[in-house]
Design a protein around this motif. Structure first.
Motif, mmCIF file in Angstrom:
data_model
loop_
_atom_site.group_PDB
_atom_site.id
_atom_site.type_symbol
_atom_site.label_atom_id
_atom_site.label_comp_id
_atom_site.label_asym_id
_atom_site.label_seq_id
_atom_site.Cartn_x
_atom_site.Cartn_y
_atom_site.Cartn_z
ATOM 1 N N SER A 211 3.695 2.830 -3.447
ATOM 2 C CA SER A 211 3.290 3.725 -4.529
ATOM 3 C C SER A 211 3.420 5.200 -4.151
ATOM 4 O O SER A 211 3.444 6.070 -5.020
ATOM 5 C CB SER A 211 1.842 3.437 -4.934
ATOM 6 O OG SER A 211 0.966 3.616 -3.830
ATOM 7 N N ALA A 212 3.506 5.502 -2.855
ATOM 8 C CA ALA A 212 3.605 6.893 -2.419
ATOM 9 C C ALA A 212 5.042 7.399 -2.387
ATOM 10 O O ALA A 212 5.268 8.606 -2.302
ATOM 11 C CB ALA A 212 2.985 7.057 -1.036
ATOM 12 N N THR B 98 -2.991 7.840 0.519
ATOM 13 C CA THR B 98 -1.759 7.246 -0.002
ATOM 14 C C THR B 98 -0.540 7.740 0.759
ATOM 15 O O THR B 98 0.382 6.975 1.062
ATOM 16 C CB THR B 98 -1.613 7.580 -1.500
ATOM 17 O OG1 THR B 98 -2.760 7.101 -2.199
ATOM 18 C CG2 THR B 98 -0.366 6.923 -2.079
ATOM 19 N N ARG C 184 0.808 -1.212 0.000
ATOM 20 C CA ARG C 184 0.000 0.000 0.000
ATOM 21 C C ARG C 184 0.849 1.275 0.000
ATOM 22 O O ARG C 184 0.446 2.295 -0.535
ATOM 23 C CB ARG C 184 -0.930 0.015 1.220
ATOM 24 C CG ARG C 184 -2.001 -1.061 1.210
ATOM 25 C CD ARG C 184 -2.991 -0.843 0.077
ATOM 26 N NE ARG C 184 -3.635 0.460 0.154
ATOM 27 C CZ ARG C 184 -4.763 0.687 0.812
ATOM 28 N NH1 ARG C 184 -5.369 -0.305 1.463
ATOM 29 N NH2 ARG C 184 -5.300 1.887 0.810
#
Length: 289
Positions: free
Chosen positions: A46-47, A260, A43
């Motif tokens: 992607s940030a 995010t 999770r």
């Protein structure tokens, strides 16, 4: 009279059964750890980009098609966490080491017994309780949330970790080194300063890293003392951002971009704590060898 030999086959089966149960229990205990690490990694990966580490907070922008744009980065949280935890470490380090020296060098002293008991109780105290005490004693009296109040709360959490770890390390210093220094006429304070502490330096650093790892991820004391800030700030007497606070704050927003960022900060905190713990294990193992 000949006694019957023990049943070797039965003993071997029992041994294999217990080994299997031990391995199974170990693997079962590792499942939650790997699930948490894997989920946060998926999770939060992607940030992680250049803007995540170089930009501060930016209000989410709603585009014409209804999508929500980028919400900036967490530079203000990184700087705030480093300052808050760093100042807390500067506060806790001398207190914890001096207390450990006292407990190690005067173990049978009645005051040392009380200090050791209080340290054990404090190490088990919930962090939210420490935060409430810091809020009552500092925030309410100064009428101001501040990074300094958060540092004081984190320092209280660090002190018992540093004290107990350093005490155990100082006890491992060979008594022959103490006797040799005393034979040369060294006073107690000089012996401690020039012989005992340098000998146990690697172990002391290990305890400091463990205290740093614990304080870095604490959220409850910061919620009650630091409050948070959307800008990069270096003022200790004002509210300041921190990575745990951003994780808590961005998780509860309706904007996907900030959600995010929350997973990204959670990943950074997890990797930081994991890296520190692995470093401590590696340093301890190397020292034992």
């Amino acid at each position: 009279m000949i006694t019957q030999a023990p049943n070797y086959r039965r003993r071997k089966l029992a041994d294999q059964l217990m080994r299997g149960l031990t391995i199974g229990a170990t693997l079962l205990a590792l499942v939650p750890l790997f699930l948490i690490l894997g989920y946060v990694l998926v999770r939060g990966a992607s940030a992680l980009n250049l803007a995540f580490f170089t930009q501060a907070y930016e209000p989410p922008v709603v585009e014409l098609n209804g999508a929500v744009g980028n919400a900036g980065g967490v530079l203000h949280g990184i700087i705030g966490s480093l300052m808050i935890v760093g100042i807390a470490l500067l506060m806790a380090l001398p207190i914890g080491i001096l207390a450990a020296v006292f407990l190690s060098e005067y173990p049978s002293n009645s005051i040392a017994t009380v200090v050791r008991f209080c340290t054990d109780v404090l190490s088990a105290a919930p962090s939210i309780v420490i935060g409430v005490v810091a809020y009552v004693l500092i925030v309410q009296r100064t009428h101001q949330f501040s990074a300094l109040a958060g540092s004081v709360a984190l320092a209280v959490l660090m002190i018992p970790v540093i004290t107990r770890t350093t005490e155990e390390i100082l006890k491992l210093v060979p008594s022959t080194m103490r006797e040799a220094a005393v034979a040369l006429g060294a006073p107690k304070w000089w012996l401690t300063l020039t012989v005992i502490l340098p000998t146990a330096l690697s172990g002391i650093v290990t305890g400091v890293l463990l205290a740093f790892a614990r304080a870095t991820g604490e959220t409850a004391p910061l919620l009650l003392t630091v409050l948070g800030n959307n800008n990069v700030s270096f003022k200790l007497l004002e509210p300041m951002a921190a990575l745990p606070l951003l994780t808590y704050k961005y998780t509860d927003t309706p904007f996907p971009a900030q959600n995010t960022l929350a997973w990204g900060t959670a990943l950074v905190l997890t990797l930081l704590v994991l890296t520190v713990n692995i470093t401590v294990r590696w340093a301890t193992r190397r020292r034992m060898k």
